[in-house]
Design a protein around this motif. Sequence first.
Motif, PDB file in Angstrom:
ATOM      1  N   GLY A   1     -78.272  94.706  20.482  1.00  0.00           N
ATOM      2  CA  GLY A   1     -78.191  95.980  19.794  1.00  0.00           C
ATOM      3  C   GLY A   1     -79.430  96.826  19.871  1.00  0.00           C
ATOM      4  O   GLY A   1     -79.398  98.011  19.498  1.00  0.00           O
TER       5      GLY A   1
ATOM      6  N   PRO B   1     -82.211  99.298  21.286  1.00  0.00           N
ATOM      7  CA  PRO B   1     -82.206 100.316  22.336  1.00  0.00           C
ATOM      8  C   PRO B   1     -83.255 100.017  23.401  1.00  0.00           C
ATOM      9  O   PRO B   1     -84.301  99.433  23.119  1.00  0.00           O
ATOM     10  CB  PRO B   1     -82.530 101.608  21.590  1.00  0.00           C
ATOM     11  CG  PRO B   1     -83.255 101.171  20.370  1.00  0.00           C
ATOM     12  CD  PRO B   1     -82.710  99.819  20.009  1.00  0.00           C
TER      13      PRO B   1
ATOM     14  N   ARG C   1     -85.350 101.897  26.683  1.00  0.00           N
ATOM     15  CA  ARG C   1     -85.695 103.190  27.246  1.00  0.00           C
ATOM     16  C   ARG C   1     -86.771 103.039  28.306  1.00  0.00           C
ATOM     17  O   ARG C   1     -87.502 102.051  28.348  1.00  0.00           O
ATOM     18  CB  ARG C   1     -86.163 104.151  26.146  1.00  0.00           C
ATOM     19  CG  ARG C   1     -87.389 103.676  25.410  1.00  0.00           C
ATOM     20  CD  ARG C   1     -87.702 104.535  24.207  1.00  0.00           C
ATOM     21  NE  ARG C   1     -88.056 105.877  24.598  1.00  0.00           N
ATOM     22  CZ  ARG C   1     -88.490 106.795  23.717  1.00  0.00           C
ATOM     23  NH1 ARG C   1     -88.583 106.509  22.416  1.00  0.00           N
ATOM     24  NH2 ARG C   1     -88.830 107.998  24.127  1.00  0.00           N
TER      25      ARG C   1
ATOM     26  N   ARG D   1     -78.678  99.878  25.841  1.00  0.00           N
ATOM     27  CA  ARG D   1     -78.765  99.065  24.637  1.00  0.00           C
ATOM     28  C   ARG D   1     -78.574  97.609  25.027  1.00  0.00           C
ATOM     29  O   ARG D   1     -77.783  97.296  25.923  1.00  0.00           O
ATOM     30  CB  ARG D   1     -77.682  99.516  23.645  1.00  0.00           C
ATOM     31  CG  ARG D   1     -77.666  98.824  22.315  1.00  0.00           C
ATOM     32  CD  ARG D   1     -76.555  99.408  21.479  1.00  0.00           C
ATOM     33  NE  ARG D   1     -76.459  98.777  20.150  1.00  0.00           N
ATOM     34  CZ  ARG D   1     -75.536  99.067  19.255  1.00  0.00           C
ATOM     35  NH1 ARG D   1     -74.609  99.977  19.544  1.00  0.00           N
ATOM     36  NH2 ARG D   1     -75.526  98.451  18.087  1.00  0.00           N
TER      37      ARG D   1
ATOM     38  N   VAL E   1     -78.497  94.516  29.611  1.00  0.00           N
ATOM     39  CA  VAL E   1     -78.573  95.847  29.026  1.00  0.00           C
ATOM     40  C   VAL E   1     -77.313  96.617  29.395  1.00  0.00           C
ATOM     41  O   VAL E   1     -76.997  96.777  30.589  1.00  0.00           O
ATOM     42  CB  VAL E   1     -79.818  96.608  29.545  1.00  0.00           C
ATOM     43  CG1 VAL E   1     -79.903  97.991  28.912  1.00  0.00           C
ATOM     44  CG2 VAL E   1     -81.085  95.807  29.264  1.00  0.00           C
TER      45      VAL E   1
ATOM     46  N   THR F   1     -70.342 102.467  26.158  1.00  0.00           N
ATOM     47  CA  THR F   1     -71.527 102.948  25.452  1.00  0.00           C
ATOM     48  C   THR F   1     -71.272 104.333  24.874  1.00  0.00           C
ATOM     49  O   THR F   1     -70.860 105.247  25.594  1.00  0.00           O
ATOM     50  CB  THR F   1     -72.746 102.995  26.390  1.00  0.00           C
ATOM     51  OG1 THR F   1     -72.978 101.693  26.921  1.00  0.00           O
ATOM     52  CG2 THR F   1     -73.973 103.468  25.644  1.00  0.00           C
TER      53      THR F   1
ATOM     54  N   VAL G   1     -73.246 107.259  22.422  1.00  0.00           N
ATOM     55  CA  VAL G   1     -74.532 107.640  21.849  1.00  0.00           C
ATOM     56  C   VAL G   1     -74.397 108.998  21.161  1.00  0.00           C
ATOM     57  O   VAL G   1     -73.963 109.967  21.793  1.00  0.00           O
ATOM     58  CB  VAL G   1     -75.631 107.725  22.943  1.00  0.00           C
ATOM     59  CG1 VAL G   1     -76.967 108.080  22.321  1.00  0.00           C
ATOM     60  CG2 VAL G   1     -75.722 106.408  23.707  1.00  0.00           C
TER      61      VAL G   1
ATOM     62  N   THR H   1     -81.085 112.157  21.859  1.00  0.00           N
ATOM     63  CA  THR H   1     -80.472 111.400  20.765  1.00  0.00           C
ATOM     64  C   THR H   1     -80.685 112.145  19.448  1.00  0.00           C
ATOM     65  O   THR H   1     -81.735 112.742  19.203  1.00  0.00           O
ATOM     66  CB  THR H   1     -81.084 110.002  20.677  1.00  0.00           C
ATOM     67  OG1 THR H   1     -82.508 110.123  20.566  1.00  0.00           O
ATOM     68  CG2 THR H   1     -80.747 109.175  21.899  1.00  0.00           C
TER      69      THR H   1
ATOM     70  N   VAL I   1     -79.551 103.003  15.066  1.00  0.00           N
ATOM     71  CA  VAL I   1     -79.625 102.325  16.368  1.00  0.00           C
ATOM     72  C   VAL I   1     -80.608 103.045  17.299  1.00  0.00           C
ATOM     73  O   VAL I   1     -81.670 102.520  17.646  1.00  0.00           O
ATOM     74  CB  VAL I   1     -78.254 102.190  17.047  1.00  0.00           C
ATOM     75  CG1 VAL I   1     -78.402 101.436  18.382  1.00  0.00           C
ATOM     76  CG2 VAL I   1     -77.274 101.459  16.146  1.00  0.00           C
ATOM     77  N   TYR I   2     -80.259 104.273  17.716  1.00  0.00           N
ATOM     78  CA  TYR I   2     -81.109 104.992  18.659  1.00  0.00           C
ATOM     79  C   TYR I   2     -82.022 105.947  17.898  1.00  0.00           C
ATOM     80  O   TYR I   2     -81.526 106.776  17.104  1.00  0.00           O
ATOM     81  CB  TYR I   2     -80.259 105.795  19.648  1.00  0.00           C
ATOM     82  CG  TYR I   2     -79.296 104.949  20.449  1.00  0.00           C
ATOM     83  CD1 TYR I   2     -79.736 104.210  21.542  1.00  0.00           C
ATOM     84  CD2 TYR I   2     -77.947 104.893  20.099  1.00  0.00           C
ATOM     85  CE1 TYR I   2     -78.852 103.432  22.271  1.00  0.00           C
ATOM     86  CE2 TYR I   2     -77.056 104.129  20.832  1.00  0.00           C
ATOM     87  CZ  TYR I   2     -77.509 103.390  21.907  1.00  0.00           C
ATOM     88  OH  TYR I   2     -76.637 102.627  22.627  1.00  0.00           O
TER      89      TYR I   2
ATOM     90  N   VAL J   1     -84.132  98.366  16.389  1.00  0.00           N
ATOM     91  CA  VAL J   1     -83.014  99.212  16.001  1.00  0.00           C
ATOM     92  C   VAL J   1     -83.503 100.246  14.996  1.00  0.00           C
ATOM     93  O   VAL J   1     -84.192  99.921  14.012  1.00  0.00           O
ATOM     94  CB  VAL J   1     -81.880  98.367  15.388  1.00  0.00           C
ATOM     95  CG1 VAL J   1     -80.775  99.262  14.835  1.00  0.00           C
ATOM     96  CG2 VAL J   1     -81.326  97.419  16.447  1.00  0.00           C
TER      97      VAL J   1
END
Length: 295
Positions: A160, A162, A164, A172, A183, A191, A193, A234, A240-241, A277
């Motif tokens: 879970g 994220p 980047r 994720r 991932v 997915t 977002v 985002t 989460v993100y 997260v």
Amino acid sequence: MARPSNRRPGYSRRAQYGLFFGYVAAVSGAVVALLLLILSTVDPNGFGALRGAVSDATLPVTSAGRWVVEGVMDTGGSVGSYINATGKVRTLEAQQKASATKLIEARALAFENMRLKRLLGISEQGLRPVAAGRLVGSTGSSIRRYAILNAGYLNGVRGGMPVRGPGGLIGRIASAGAASARVALITDGGTVVPVRRVPDGTPAIATGTGDGFIDIRALGAENATFKRGDVFVTSGAGGVYPPNVPVAIIAKATRETFLALPVADPARLDFAIVEPVYQPQVEEQRRALPPPPGQ
């Protein structure tokens, strides 16, 4: 009757003439040599004049022979110079290739340093990363899009979280092993977002299509339309993100669908960081706390 094979020279007139002229030449040479010896003893000056005349007579032949020798030597020198020049040219070409290779390596190193600085800047500006790793593989079967990260739960990675890169959101964590994690990329069909458009903040949902694109759909605004080149980040909604992470740019726009490309293309990335997260309430409480002494 066959002729005998061991015939003497006397049987051939030509052979007799040859022997005769040979004897004459030998005797003449001996006589001339004797006369020259006597002349050099009796009249050295006359002998010197005679020798000079002979030198003058043989000068053209001597000059021609010297010209031939010098020509051969010059040709040899030219060939040697050509060989040396060819060797120098090859050496210069090798040096040029080596310099070009070093230049490419220097540029690659500069690019790597710049990319790592951008990655470090992300970790400094955002949440403290859980782990950093290398994307060592990816899958493209069906509509499932996954990448393999060489960091697992021994590094603190959990499902879970994220993931980047320097450019933006990659995906994720779908599952974590001891030393690796899978991932789910933002282009994966499963997915979703929450995003918003920059700069007006129009909310939208970004969903992976499984074929390298991201489907952008407006959220709560029926008349909202997007155009090619719109950038989405985002929103932080739902947790989460973390907010303000670049996600996608609209590449194809129609009346019904808006397809975008990910800002951080996983196919072109090798390093990524895993963040905890995002929890809006916890983050707001953390920001509300006074800074530690000395900061």
